[in-house]
Enzyme design. Sequence first.
Site, short mmCIF file in Angstrom:
data_model
loop_
_atom_site.label_atom_id
_atom_site.label_comp_id
_atom_site.label_asym_id
_atom_site.label_seq_id
_atom_site.Cartn_x
_atom_site.Cartn_y
_atom_site.Cartn_z
N CYS A 53 -12.90 -8.36 -10.66
CA CYS A 53 -11.59 -8.67 -10.12
C CYS A 53 -11.71 -9.89 -9.21
O CYS A 53 -12.64 -9.95 -8.39
CB CYS A 53 -11.05 -7.49 -9.33
SG CYS A 53 -9.48 -7.81 -8.53
N GLU A 112 -3.99 -5.25 -14.07
CA GLU A 112 -2.97 -6.08 -13.40
C GLU A 112 -1.82 -5.23 -12.87
O GLU A 112 -1.32 -5.46 -11.77
CB GLU A 112 -2.43 -7.15 -14.36
CG GLU A 112 -3.47 -8.09 -14.95
CD GLU A 112 -4.45 -8.63 -13.94
OE1 GLU A 112 -4.07 -8.86 -12.78
OE2 GLU A 112 -5.64 -8.80 -14.30
ZN ZN Z 1 -7.89 -7.79 -10.08
#
Ligand code: ZN
Length: 205
Positions: free
Chosen positions: A99, A142
């Site tokens: 991420c 997301e």
């Molecule tokens: Zn992320």
Amino acid sequence: MAVRPIVITGEPVLHQTARRVEAFDAELVDIVADMYETMDVAHGVGLAAPQIGVPLRLFVYEMGNDDRVPPRGVVVNPILTLGKISTDRPDPDDESEGCLSVPGENYPLKRAEHVRVQGFDVDGNPVEFEATGWFARCMQHEFDHLNGKLYTDRLDERQARKARKAITKNGWGVPGGSWMPGVDADPFGHDEDDLDEGGHDEHLV
Ligand code: ZN
């Protein structure tokens, strides 16, 4: 258009529920353009608005898929309907995510193999599609961002312990952390072998 700094875990905007987009206006178009550029320069395949400090419900993605969905797009005010999530132990080789808001780290976790996505494009037109495999994973990652959830919040106990250690070691988990794609060193240390033709790392969702 501009690349924007990406905020790091601990920054409050990443840990709160984002607001629905109410106006499909020029400001939204600008935000989306900046999100695409930021995602591209950071080599990610997905980026949610809270990651650039914007507390709104939208994300962009750039990922080839087997689902006949355009490989690059935006989903505003998404709704996700998930398939079943396996309770098996996740495979570190095949199921590790990264991420951009937990820079340089990767941890495995299980996700639904299949997901239905409904939402709107930047002009307010409805979009709806099915996503499978890694594309489905990207959608779930997301979407979680819009609900104040990072993938590190979903890890099993063993992986969660490792993640907590790394977050502490890096001095994250407190407000104020960010990094600038294209300016700061690439936290994931990508070289050409890690990237697809478009310069994206499909594990960096
Ligand atoms: Zn992320």
